[in-house]
Enzyme design. Structure first.
Site, PDB file in Angstrom:
ATOM      1  N   GLU A 360       4.823  12.780  -4.246  1.00  0.00           N
ATOM      2  CA  GLU A 360       4.803  12.418  -5.665  1.00  0.00           C
ATOM      3  C   GLU A 360       6.129  12.701  -6.355  1.00  0.00           C
ATOM      4  O   GLU A 360       6.619  11.898  -7.151  1.00  0.00           O
ATOM      5  CB  GLU A 360       3.661  13.148  -6.366  1.00  0.00           C
ATOM      6  CG  GLU A 360       2.276  12.778  -5.879  1.00  0.00           C
ATOM      7  CD  GLU A 360       1.937  11.313  -6.092  1.00  0.00           C
ATOM      8  OE1 GLU A 360       2.612  10.651  -6.888  1.00  0.00           O
ATOM      9  OE2 GLU A 360       0.996  10.831  -5.442  1.00  0.00           O
ATOM     10  N   HIS A 447       0.468   0.681  -1.444  1.00  0.00           N
ATOM     11  CA  HIS A 447       0.146   1.764  -0.528  1.00  0.00           C
ATOM     12  C   HIS A 447      -0.083   1.258   0.888  1.00  0.00           C
ATOM     13  O   HIS A 447      -0.050   2.037   1.849  1.00  0.00           O
ATOM     14  CB  HIS A 447      -1.087   2.526  -1.015  1.00  0.00           C
ATOM     15  CG  HIS A 447      -0.905   3.176  -2.348  1.00  0.00           C
ATOM     16  ND1 HIS A 447      -1.182   2.538  -3.537  1.00  0.00           N
ATOM     17  CD2 HIS A 447      -0.448   4.413  -2.685  1.00  0.00           C
ATOM     18  CE1 HIS A 447      -0.920   3.354  -4.547  1.00  0.00           C
ATOM     19  NE2 HIS A 447      -0.465   4.490  -4.059  1.00  0.00           N
TER      20      HIS A 447
END
Length: 545
Positions: A360, A447
């Site tokens: 992240e 993703h």
């Protein structure tokens, strides 16, 4: 493209980092700034250098009279070679898709240029047909009524809109003919509790949505309470004890949101400087994971690449734990420069895994450098970058409690059966990711399209075929049946990092990523050498030729 420029005076490290001020003819010593302050001063000097060249460079590159370059970043190699990253404006308006990187020799001569788009920037009129307030309302309406158009397929829908910012007039040039457009931010909350900050670009003539970009980037998952074990923490003395704030890493800190979904939270404090007990019931335990994850990410980028924090400006990020209730996710947000973790199912499974933290926070690094658009193939590369460096943070930390591997989210047990979220050696094992490039990859959720980049990195680092690494079995095939010999993860990561910071732009696709990583390999290890050839072979192994 090669163009010549007159050599421009270079600000040397000595000039940028001097500790002496000249007053008349007397040199007066000043206190030596900290290493972080020196790095920030050095970077500011490089940005100033790039901005000082913006005018001559714009002319040398043949840009129009209404176009201006604005420096965003600068990288200078040991031999003086410079890589100057610019955003572009047209008649004072930001040009989305106008970013470019100018590569110069030490003498200031332009060697090459990487542009996000090749189109000439020009619009027939600077007068919008849609008023700004109407554009903002249309953007808000698009989020509320047509979520599927403006959100990634993998994201839950926006169920509540909190605020719509003012519509800013821009030039949209990322695809098709450049046109006048509006950029609007619509903030809200998704159905699963994740905050949303959608950046929408709408046509200034029709109000049509041209692009959307979720600025809160998430890694979906559910966990079982992952902890880093007993680890060292750098803290700060506070009244009555200590605070979970690390002055040695830019002041980065960890706060308790106390199950709220907004605000900065309350900084963790403790009387004896012994934090948490390894259980989810102790609120400090998740904070230990978060603080260590931020430190491990900082240390990896610092030790591997000399990067001084996420933005390379010496400023540490804030980590926030205990977000919402039963929130099974974690996310990075540029707007608050913070990393946020939910507590998972029943508030007993915090999503504070080390590779999640590295993943992240790497979104922040990507935003500060290439700015890869979070859609299409560039979005896949954005996600792959985070998976790659999340993995590298895990290998760098080498924790007994979380042995490093080439699996993403293996500790959070998102599937409930012990399997990981993603696999770098054979991405399709997750049931949705692409092992190799095809013309349909750009249409996948980011993703899943990230699989092409992840697989490339694994092949480059470890090679193809079956093997056991650090106790984990892998079997990585190639799309062309070739055998690829790896060069090691550290070299593979160095090549990807240089490509990200020097060659990638906001619209880089997989074909351009191949070119950029080959250039990076040539810079670091020489053109035609083993590393360069391995990069080419690994890309061919995932059908990027």
């Amino acid at each position: 493209m090669k163009r010549k420029l007159a050599a421009v005076a270079v600000l040397s490290a000595t000039t940028l980092l001097t500790g002496v001020i000249q007053v008349g003819t007397t040199a007066q010593a000043t206190p030596t700034p900290s290493v972080q302050a020196q790095a920030a001063q050095h970077r500011a000097g490089l940005i100033a250098l790039a901005n000082g060249q913006a005018g001559p460079l714009a002319k040398a590159l043949g840009l129009g009279g209404q176009e201006t370059l604005v420096a965003k970043d600068a990288v200078v190699d040991a031999d003086g070679t410079r890589h100057l990253r610019f955003e572009r404006t047209y008649a004072g308006l930001p040009v989305l898709g106008g970013d470019l990187v100018v590569h110069q020799g030490a003498d200031g001569a332009v060697k090459a240029v990487d542009k996000a788009v090749a189109a000439r920037i020009a619009v027939p009129s600077l007068t919008p047909k849609v008023p700004a307030d109407q554009a903002a309302a249309q953007a808000s309406g698009a989020v509320s009524s047509t979520v599927g158009v403006v959100a990634d397929k993998d994201e839950s829908p926006v169920t509540e809109v909190h605020r719509t910012g003012a519509a800013q007039l821009v030039v949209w040039a990322a695809d098709g003919e450049p046109r006048l457009a509006y950029r609007t931010t619509v903030e809200g909350v998704r159905a699963d509790g994740t905050p949303s900050s959608l950046l929408l670009v709408t046509d200034a003539a029709t109000g049509q949505v041209l692009s959307s970009h979720e600025q809160v980037q998430t890694a979906s998952g559910t966990g079982t309470g992952v902890f880093v074990g007993t680890v060292p923490l750098t803290t700060t003395t506070a009244t009555g004890g200590y605070s979970l704030k690390d002055a040695s890493r830019g002041g980065q800190s960890t706060s308790d949101l106390k199950n709220r979904t907004s605000g900065s939270g309350t900084l963790f404090t403790d009387t004896d400087n012994a934090w948490g007990d390894g259980t989810a019931a102790n609120r400090q335990s998740a904070a230990v994971d978060a603080q260590f994850g931020a430190a491990a990410t900082w240390d990896y980028y610092k030790n591997a690449f000399g990067r001084n924090g996420i933005k390379n400006n010496g400023v540490g990020a804030t980590s926030r734990v205990h977000y919402g209730r039963n929130y099974v996710n974690a996310f990075w947000s540029d707007s608050c420069f913070c990393m946020t973790y939910g507590d998972g199912a029943n508030n007993l499974n915090p999503l504070t895994a080390l590779d999640v933290a590295g993943h992240e926070m790497t979104h922040g690094v990507t935003s500060a450098t290439a700015g890869l658009n979070y859609s299409g193939e560039s979005g896949g590369l954005n996600e792959a970058t985070s998976d790659i460096f999340g993995t590298m943070v895990e290998w760098s930390a080498d924790l007994p409690a979380d042995p490093p591997d080439y699996l993403i989210g293996e500790e959070i047990d998102i599937n409930g059966d012990g399997t990981p979220l993603r696999y770098l050696d054979k991405p399709s094992k997750d049931g949705g990711s692409a092992d190799a490039w095809s013309s349909s990859v750009g249409g996948l959720d980011v993703h899943y399209s990230s699989g092409v980049g992840n697989h490339f990195f694994y092949l480059l680092a470890e090679g193809s075929g079956a093997k056991v690494i650090n106790g984990v079995g892998y079997n990585s095939p190639t799309s062309n049946g070739s055998t690829v010999t790896g060069i090691g993860r550290d070299k593979a990561a160095a090549i990807w990092y240089r490509a990200l910071t020097v060659y990638f732009t906001s619209t880089t696709n997989y074909k351009a990523a191949r070119t950029g990583t080959l250039s990076a390999a040539a810079d670091l290890y020489g053109a035609g050498g083993a590393e360069y050839n391995a990069v080419a072979a690994a890309w061919s192994g995932v059908n990027v030729n």
